[in-house]
Scaffold this motif. Structure first.
Motif, PDB file in Angstrom:
ATOM      1  N   GLU A  87       0.828  -1.215   0.000  1.00  0.00           N
ATOM      2  CA  GLU A  87       0.000   0.000   0.000  1.00  0.00           C
ATOM      3  C   GLU A  87       0.855   1.255   0.000  1.00  0.00           C
ATOM      4  O   GLU A  87       0.510   2.239  -0.663  1.00  0.00           O
ATOM      5  CB  GLU A  87      -0.961  -0.006   1.194  1.00  0.00           C
ATOM      6  CG  GLU A  87      -2.079  -1.012   1.044  1.00  0.00           C
ATOM      7  CD  GLU A  87      -2.824  -0.862  -0.282  1.00  0.00           C
ATOM      8  OE1 GLU A  87      -3.243   0.261  -0.632  1.00  0.00           O
ATOM      9  OE2 GLU A  87      -2.974  -1.872  -0.987  1.00  0.00           O
ATOM     10  N   ARG A  88       1.957   1.230   0.718  1.00  0.00           N
ATOM     11  CA  ARG A  88       2.868   2.386   0.713  1.00  0.00           C
ATOM     12  C   ARG A  88       3.462   2.606  -0.670  1.00  0.00           C
ATOM     13  O   ARG A  88       3.593   3.749  -1.126  1.00  0.00           O
ATOM     14  CB  ARG A  88       3.969   2.197   1.749  1.00  0.00           C
ATOM     15  CG  ARG A  88       3.465   2.409   3.169  1.00  0.00           C
ATOM     16  CD  ARG A  88       4.537   2.227   4.193  1.00  0.00           C
ATOM     17  NE  ARG A  88       5.593   3.223   4.034  1.00  0.00           N
ATOM     18  CZ  ARG A  88       6.736   3.184   4.681  1.00  0.00           C
ATOM     19  NH1 ARG A  88       6.989   2.207   5.535  1.00  0.00           N
ATOM     20  NH2 ARG A  88       7.637   4.111   4.501  1.00  0.00           N
ATOM     21  N   LEU A  89       3.825   1.517  -1.344  1.00  0.00           N
ATOM     22  CA  LEU A  89       4.342   1.632  -2.708  1.00  0.00           C
ATOM     23  C   LEU A  89       3.303   2.266  -3.631  1.00  0.00           C
ATOM     24  O   LEU A  89       3.612   3.188  -4.393  1.00  0.00           O
ATOM     25  CB  LEU A  89       4.715   0.259  -3.266  1.00  0.00           C
ATOM     26  CG  LEU A  89       6.087  -0.285  -2.949  1.00  0.00           C
ATOM     27  CD1 LEU A  89       6.184  -1.729  -3.400  1.00  0.00           C
ATOM     28  CD2 LEU A  89       7.156   0.557  -3.611  1.00  0.00           C
ATOM     29  N   ARG A  90       2.095   1.758  -3.547  1.00  0.00           N
ATOM     30  CA  ARG A  90       1.027   2.296  -4.398  1.00  0.00           C
ATOM     31  C   ARG A  90       0.782   3.775  -4.102  1.00  0.00           C
ATOM     32  O   ARG A  90       0.638   4.586  -5.018  1.00  0.00           O
ATOM     33  CB  ARG A  90      -0.261   1.503  -4.194  1.00  0.00           C
ATOM     34  CG  ARG A  90      -0.228   0.136  -4.812  1.00  0.00           C
ATOM     35  CD  ARG A  90      -1.552  -0.602  -4.624  1.00  0.00           C
ATOM     36  NE  ARG A  90      -1.498  -1.920  -5.215  1.00  0.00           N
ATOM     37  CZ  ARG A  90      -1.459  -3.046  -4.527  1.00  0.00           C
ATOM     38  NH1 ARG A  90      -1.492  -3.042  -3.210  1.00  0.00           N
ATOM     39  NH2 ARG A  90      -1.403  -4.203  -5.154  1.00  0.00           N
ATOM     40  N   GLY A  91       0.730   4.119  -2.829  1.00  0.00           N
ATOM     41  CA  GLY A  91       0.481   5.501  -2.446  1.00  0.00           C
ATOM     42  C   GLY A  91       1.596   6.439  -2.877  1.00  0.00           C
ATOM     43  O   GLY A  91       1.341   7.540  -3.389  1.00  0.00           O
TER      44      GLY A  91
ATOM     45  N   ALA B  89       1.364   9.477  -5.762  1.00  0.00           N
ATOM     46  CA  ALA B  89       1.640  10.863  -5.372  1.00  0.00           C
ATOM     47  C   ALA B  89       2.681  11.535  -6.263  1.00  0.00           C
ATOM     48  O   ALA B  89       2.865  12.753  -6.177  1.00  0.00           O
ATOM     49  CB  ALA B  89       2.099  10.909  -3.916  1.00  0.00           C
ATOM     50  N   LEU B  90       3.342  10.767  -7.117  1.00  0.00           N
ATOM     51  CA  LEU B  90       4.371  11.349  -7.985  1.00  0.00           C
ATOM     52  C   LEU B  90       3.755  12.294  -9.012  1.00  0.00           C
ATOM     53  O   LEU B  90       2.750  11.975  -9.629  1.00  0.00           O
ATOM     54  CB  LEU B  90       5.135  10.256  -8.727  1.00  0.00           C
ATOM     55  CG  LEU B  90       6.053   9.368  -7.900  1.00  0.00           C
ATOM     56  CD1 LEU B  90       6.631   8.271  -8.785  1.00  0.00           C
ATOM     57  CD2 LEU B  90       7.157  10.186  -7.263  1.00  0.00           C
TER      58      LEU B  90
ATOM     59  N   VAL C 105       5.886  -0.613 -10.630  1.00  0.00           N
ATOM     60  CA  VAL C 105       5.595  -0.496  -9.200  1.00  0.00           C
ATOM     61  C   VAL C 105       4.281  -1.205  -8.881  1.00  0.00           C
ATOM     62  O   VAL C 105       4.181  -1.908  -7.867  1.00  0.00           O
ATOM     63  CB  VAL C 105       5.565   0.980  -8.754  1.00  0.00           C
ATOM     64  CG1 VAL C 105       4.995   1.120  -7.347  1.00  0.00           C
ATOM     65  CG2 VAL C 105       6.959   1.587  -8.817  1.00  0.00           C
ATOM     66  N   ASP C 106       3.301  -1.044  -9.736  1.00  0.00           N
ATOM     67  CA  ASP C 106       2.016  -1.712  -9.520  1.00  0.00           C
ATOM     68  C   ASP C 106       2.194  -3.228  -9.522  1.00  0.00           C
ATOM     69  O   ASP C 106       1.607  -3.928  -8.683  1.00  0.00           O
ATOM     70  CB  ASP C 106       1.026  -1.269 -10.602  1.00  0.00           C
ATOM     71  CG  ASP C 106      -0.401  -1.368 -10.146  1.00  0.00           C
ATOM     72  OD1 ASP C 106      -0.673  -1.101  -8.962  1.00  0.00           O
ATOM     73  OD2 ASP C 106      -1.256  -1.720 -10.983  1.00  0.00           O
TER      74      ASP C 106
END
Length: 76
Positions: free
Chosen positions: A27-31, A35-36, A50-51
């Motif tokens: 979830e942190r990776l996705r978030g 945000a980029l 990343v997904d």
């Protein structure tokens, strides 16, 4: 009493802990990726990678959770 020496953890609980950490990391990776403020083909390719990584983390977490459930079944 668990029948384990002092300090030795329950394997099922250890698996659940690792599963929760993997889910949180996914979830942190996705978030962070969402945000980029980056656009273009390279950004799209990066987001796709990343997904995919986040999905792999989620699937691994599910496997760990299933293993924990199997351990729990052996105890009962």
């Amino acid at each position: 009493m668990s029948g384990r020496p002092d300090g030795e953890r329950d394997p099922a609980q250890g698996l659940r802990t690792h599963a929760a950490l993997l889910r949180e990391r996914a979830e942190r990776l996705r978030g962070a990726c969402a945000a980029l403020d980056w656009k273009g083909p390279q950004a799209d390719a990066f987001r796709a990678r990343v997904d995919e990584l986040a999905l792999r983390c989620t699937r691994a977490a599910e496997g760990l959770a299933r293993s924990a459930a199997e351990f729990d079944g052996l105890k009962g």
